[in-house]
Design an enzyme around this catalytic site. Structure first.
Site, PDB file in Angstrom:
ATOM      1  N   SER A 161      33.475  12.448  -2.625  1.00  0.00           N
ATOM      2  CA  SER A 161      32.077  12.562  -3.024  1.00  0.00           C
ATOM      3  C   SER A 161      31.935  13.792  -3.900  1.00  0.00           C
ATOM      4  O   SER A 161      32.726  14.739  -3.796  1.00  0.00           O
ATOM      5  CB  SER A 161      31.187  12.708  -1.781  1.00  0.00           C
ATOM      6  OG  SER A 161      29.879  13.107  -2.141  1.00  0.00           O
ATOM      7  N   TYR A 178      28.736  16.223   6.180  1.00  0.00           N
ATOM      8  CA  TYR A 178      29.314  15.294   5.208  1.00  0.00           C
ATOM      9  C   TYR A 178      30.111  16.057   4.150  1.00  0.00           C
ATOM     10  O   TYR A 178      31.237  15.682   3.815  1.00  0.00           O
ATOM     11  CB  TYR A 178      28.194  14.485   4.562  1.00  0.00           C
ATOM     12  CG  TYR A 178      28.665  13.464   3.554  1.00  0.00           C
ATOM     13  CD1 TYR A 178      29.297  12.301   3.966  1.00  0.00           C
ATOM     14  CD2 TYR A 178      28.456  13.656   2.189  1.00  0.00           C
ATOM     15  CE1 TYR A 178      29.721  11.347   3.044  1.00  0.00           C
ATOM     16  CE2 TYR A 178      28.866  12.717   1.259  1.00  0.00           C
ATOM     17  CZ  TYR A 178      29.502  11.569   1.690  1.00  0.00           C
ATOM     18  OH  TYR A 178      29.928  10.635   0.771  1.00  0.00           O
TER      19      TYR A 178
END
Length: 273
Positions: free
Chosen positions: A141, A154
Site C-alpha cells: 500500500s 495497517y
C-alpha cells in the site's frame, strides 16, 4: 513471465481487487487458483469467472490458521501441474484512531497482512525454486511508505511487508524466483466504509477502480519492475516522506481534524448493536 505460462495462487481472491486481478490474468491466458476464507463470496467469484473454464480453481482457507495454510500449499504444489506465481493479495484494513482501535483488530491485521504472506512464501519457496521461472508478488500500500493517521496498524503491517519483500528479493537475487512489491493507493472496493469514501472525497483523495490495480499487477508480473507505487501525487509523497518526513508531517497535520471526524463516525457505527 509470459501470461500464458502463469499458474497463479491468488489470496484474497473473492475481494474486489482479487476478482479484478483474476479476471485480468485469465484474460491474458493465465490459470488462477483463487483462495479466500469467505466460501460464499468465493463461489460468486468463480461464477463471474466461469467463462475461463478449466483455468480457474477455488479453495476456501483461513490464512490465519496453520492447518489451512498447509492444506493450501499442498494443493497449490499440484494444481495445474504446480503454481509458478504467488500473489499475496489478502488483507484487512481497519480505519480507527489508534487509541480507539479494538485490540483484536491489531492481531487480525498482523496475522493476515503480514504473517500470512510470510508463511506462504516460506512454505512455497522450495516448490517455486523447482520451477523454470517463478515470481512472488506481495501487494502492499502507499501507506507502506507513508504512515497515515487513522491507519497506524495497517501502515505498520504494510511497512513490514515492504521491508520483507525487499529483503527476500535480495536473498533470491541469484535464483529463478523474482520478487515484486506493488503499492496501490486508495481503491474503490467494499473494504472501505462509507465514512472512508466520504473522507477521501472531502480530502480530494483519488480512489482507483480495482481494474487499474489488476492491470498493474499483471504488467509487473510480465515486466522487470521490482517495486511500484500506483498513482500521482502518491508516488511523489512516498518519495518525499523518505527524505523530508517533517514536510509530510505538516501536510498531514492539516488533515487531522477531518480524519478524526470521520474516524469518530466509524467508532460510533462499530458500537451500534
Amino acid at each position: 513471465m509470459k501470461s500464458q505460462s502463469i499458474r497463479a495462487l491468488l489470496t484474497g481472491g473473492a475481494g474486489g481487487i482479487g476478482v479484478a486481478i483474476a479476471d485480468e490474468l485469465l484474460g491474458r491466458g493465465a490459470a488462477v487458483l483463487l483462495v479466500d476464507r469467505d466460501e460464499a463470496a468465493l463461489a460468486r467469484a468463480a461464477q463471474r469467472l466461469s467463462r475461463y473454464s478449466q483455468r480457474v480453481g477455488t479453495l476456501t482457507a483461513d490464512l490465519t490458521r496453520s492447518a489451512d495454510r498447509e492444506r493450501l500449499c499442498d494443493a497449490a504444489a499440484s494444481w495445474q501441474g504446480g503454481i509458478n506465481v504467488l500473489v499475496n493479495n489478502a488483507g484487512v484494513n481497519h480505519f480507527h484512531m489508534f487509541a480507539d482501535q479494538p485490540p483484536e483488530q491489531l492481531d487480525l491485521a498482523i496475522a493476515i497482512n503480514l504473517q500470512a504472506p510470510m508463511h506462504l512464501c516460506r512454505a512455497l519457496l522450495p516448490h517455486l525454486q523447482r520451477q523454470p521461472e517463478a515470481c512472488i508478488l506481495n501487494t502492499g500500500s502507499v501507506f507502506g511508505a507513508i504512515g497515515y493517521p487513522g491507519y497506524a496498524v495497517y501502515s505498520a503491517t504494510k511497512f513490514a511487508v515492504r521491508g520483507f519483500t525487499e529483503a527476500l528479493r535480495r536473498e533470491l537475487a541469484d535464483t529463478n524466483v523474482r520478487v515484486r512489491y506493488l503499492a496501490p493507493r486508495a481503491t474503490r472496493t467494499s473494504i472501505n466504509t462509507s465514512a472512508v469514501e466520504r473522507m477521501n472525497d472531502e480530502l480530494g483523495v483519488t480512489m482507483d477502480p480495482p481494474e487499474l490495480v489488476a492491470k498493474a499487477v499483471c504488467d509487473m508480473l510480465a515486466g522487470g519492475r521490482v517495486e511500484a507505487v500506483i498513482g500521482w501525487p502518491e508516488k511523489l509523497f512516498a518519495r518525499l516522506n523518505g527524505v523530508l518526513p517533517r514536510l509530510v508531517d505538516g501536510a498531514l497535520r492539516k488533515q487531522l481534524p477531518v480524519i478524526r471526524r470521520y474516524a469518530g463516525e466509524t467508532n460510533v457505527a462499530a458500537t451500534k448493536p
